[in-house]
Enzyme design. Sequence first.
Site, PDB file in Angstrom:
ATOM      1  CE1 TYR A 188      -4.025  -0.415   4.988  1.00 51.84           C
ATOM      2  CE2 TYR A 188      -2.183  -0.378   6.514  1.00 51.84           C
ATOM      3  CZ  TYR A 188      -2.467  -0.852   5.218  1.00 51.84           C
ATOM      4  OH  TYR A 188      -1.650  -1.245   4.450  1.00 51.84           O
ATOM      5  CE1 TYR A 223      -3.555  -1.659  -5.013  1.00 48.80           C
ATOM      6  CE2 TYR A 223      -4.435  -3.478  -5.600  1.00 48.80           C
ATOM      7  CZ  TYR A 223      -3.960  -2.504  -4.770  1.00 48.80           C
ATOM      8  OH  TYR A 223      -3.935  -2.535  -2.968  1.00 48.80           O
ATOM      9  CB  SER A 241      -0.914   0.091   1.169  1.00 49.33           C
ATOM     10  OG  SER A 241      -2.151  -0.642   1.038  1.00 49.33           O
ATOM     11  CB  VAL A 249      -0.226  -5.838   4.173  1.00 51.99           C
ATOM     12  CG1 VAL A 249      -1.475  -5.307   4.564  1.00 51.99           C
ATOM     13  CG2 VAL A 249       0.158  -5.906   2.681  1.00 51.99           C
ATOM     14  CE  LYS A 271      -3.577   0.351  -1.443  1.00 50.61           C
ATOM     15  NZ  LYS A 271      -4.377   0.103  -0.210  1.00 50.61           N
TER      16      LYS A 271
HETATM   17  N1  GLU Z   1      -1.583  -5.635  -2.296  1.00 47.77           N
HETATM   18  C1  GLU Z   1      -2.168  -5.372  -1.007  1.00 47.77           C
HETATM   19  C2  GLU Z   1      -3.867  -5.536  -1.307  1.00 47.77           C
HETATM   20  O1  GLU Z   1      -4.447  -4.973  -2.144  1.00 47.77           O
HETATM   21  C3  GLU Z   1      -2.020  -4.381  -0.570  1.00 47.77           C
HETATM   22  C4  GLU Z   1      -2.623  -4.087   0.812  1.00 47.77           C
HETATM   23  C5  GLU Z   1      -1.872  -2.975   1.850  1.00 47.77           C
HETATM   24  O2  GLU Z   1      -0.641  -2.925   1.899  1.00 47.77           O
HETATM   25  O3  GLU Z   1      -2.688  -2.358   2.574  1.00 47.77           O
HETATM   26  O4  GLU Z   1      -4.450  -6.416  -0.730  1.00 47.77           O
END
Ligand code: GLU
Length: 628
Positions: free
Chosen positions: A259, A207, A82, A277, A85
């Site tokens: 989060y 993604y 994430s 994550v 992002k």
């Molecule tokens: N590739 C992970 C997902 O989409 C990233 C999640 C994350 O790091 O929050 O579940």
Amino acid sequence: MPGLSSSTKAAHVKTMPTTTLPMQHYLKALHDKYRPLEEGAVATYIPELAKADPDAFGICIVTADGYTYAVGESDTPFTMQSVSKPAVYAAALADRGRENVLRKVGVEPSGEAFNSISLDPQSGAPLNPMINAGAIATAGLVAGDTAAEKWQRIEEIMSAFFGHSIVVDEAVHRSESETGFRNRAIAWMLKSFGIIDGDPMPVLENYFRQCAIRVTCRDLACMAATLANGGVHPVTGKRAVPAEDVQAVLSIMATCGMYDYAGSWLYEVGLPAKSGVSGGLLAVLPGRFGIAIFSPRLDENGNSTRGIAVCREISREFGLHVFGLAPAPSRVLSRIHTALDAPSRRLRSPLTSARLREVASGIKCLSLQGELAFDGAEFVVRSLMRLASDADSFILDMHRVTYLAYNAARLLHEASGALFAQGKVLVFSRIRGRATVEDALRSSLPDGEKGFLSFEDNDLAIEWCENRLIDHEAVSGSRTHIDSLAPFPLFAGMTQQCLEQLRKRMLAADYPAGAIIVSAGNEQDDRLFFIRDGEVSVVLTLADGAHQRVATLSSGMSFGEMVMLGQAARSAHVHADTAVSTWTLSSRILDEIAIDHPEIKIAILRNLSLDLAQKLRQANQLIAVLAA
Ligand code: GLU
């Protein structure tokens, strides 16, 4: 595989010798302190992530001017997840413009899990770009007609953030692509609402791939530092994000980056941040530095446990919260001095100097520092108005101003206008090469105003203000044509007879404006110069090649006397600022005269020592003012 690059080059980061730095020691101690923290668990929902070493722990800081401090496993690769992002969101903003992006992805914290299938019931737009729905939509918004082109764009912005090309961890990518059913459902939902055009699967694959970009803690710290540095990578100097989009990216990170812990994070740590994550976390102190932590054990919110603990401690110990106490506005004004405390280096006749001294306190130089935004400008304007009653002119020394807001510059121009209406002036000094300050001053000029007065240094600014006083207050006597030796201070106290002796042995030498009368280093020329008319400047060449005016001299003054003190080579250049007429006297001839008339040389040397003593006093006074 579209656009996959095969090599990673380490960023050329300015790293200081690591053992000696207090900052490095501090990070090491922090690392030692939190290494035993073993709470939390490595993410397993992407099978490949479960293989991460739970004990891995790195901390890295990169300052906005490009210095790196790294401890622990700062060079261990892991996947971005994430943390990718905000970078892709920055690309979408740059490529599509804010309005278009806002139509497809909102900016509200969701209060729901990162992988929730939550979209705005009316528009279908995901609530923000940090939850998966928003991030998948954002991956579809970056420039490019095909998925391959869009991937190239993602690769490009990541490389700009890290300062080197990127690689994708194919095993992690495959692992997520094979198991990411929920994200697949989200992508189809986005398609059904028209948020993604065309086939959503290639967008989703991009993604997954952006999440699987391999990074180190050092890379993430570079990305954070790039955001801290207004979008420019502090080491490569290349722009990754347009300056106007940085604030939007940081705002989203501040409200949605952590989060379901985002609110508590802002409350306690107070830095825009993003975690992922795989255990990566980056945080930004705008304008100052970026920090990244890698430690794969996650807490119940999905944030790196040690990452949170480290950031919380650094923020608390150093008072880094973005809403923390800002310096008081009075701090923008570091010093006020007048032309009485520190006159210009322009030498004037004794009469003019004495008259000038009576009024020189009306020239006020305000040294400004730091960031000049609303309250800082307000404080400066208030100070100007308070001082105006016994001021003739103000110099704003901008040398230490790091930022000048457009509206702050406007307030300064308005103050200048108000002072002008009272017959006073405001000028600037030392803004050259300070692009942000100069731009703000230029772009904020009120309609009809052509410009503002600004000087290379305070000395020139003070001289200009002194000249203004001389003109206005009829402090005169500076420009007279001299046709006898009597007015020269170097000959003070001599008999008429002696003066005549000297005059006979002198030669006339005239120079056009711009001529070099004396060149530094010349060892042949042993003449003393007596200015009858015009002005000359004495100029030193500094170590960096710049020129520094030491003095400006006019009629009734002399230069070149140092040859009499046994100095063979000229120490400075002397330029004719205007057409100049002089009388010259060779030092060798003066020695000849002194054989029959030693009193002449004695008188000259005595006058010269008085002059040097006066210059020394002036230099000491200036040092005292500058050191205050
Ligand atoms: N590739 C992970 C997902 O989409 C990233 C999640 C994350 O790091 O929050 O579940």
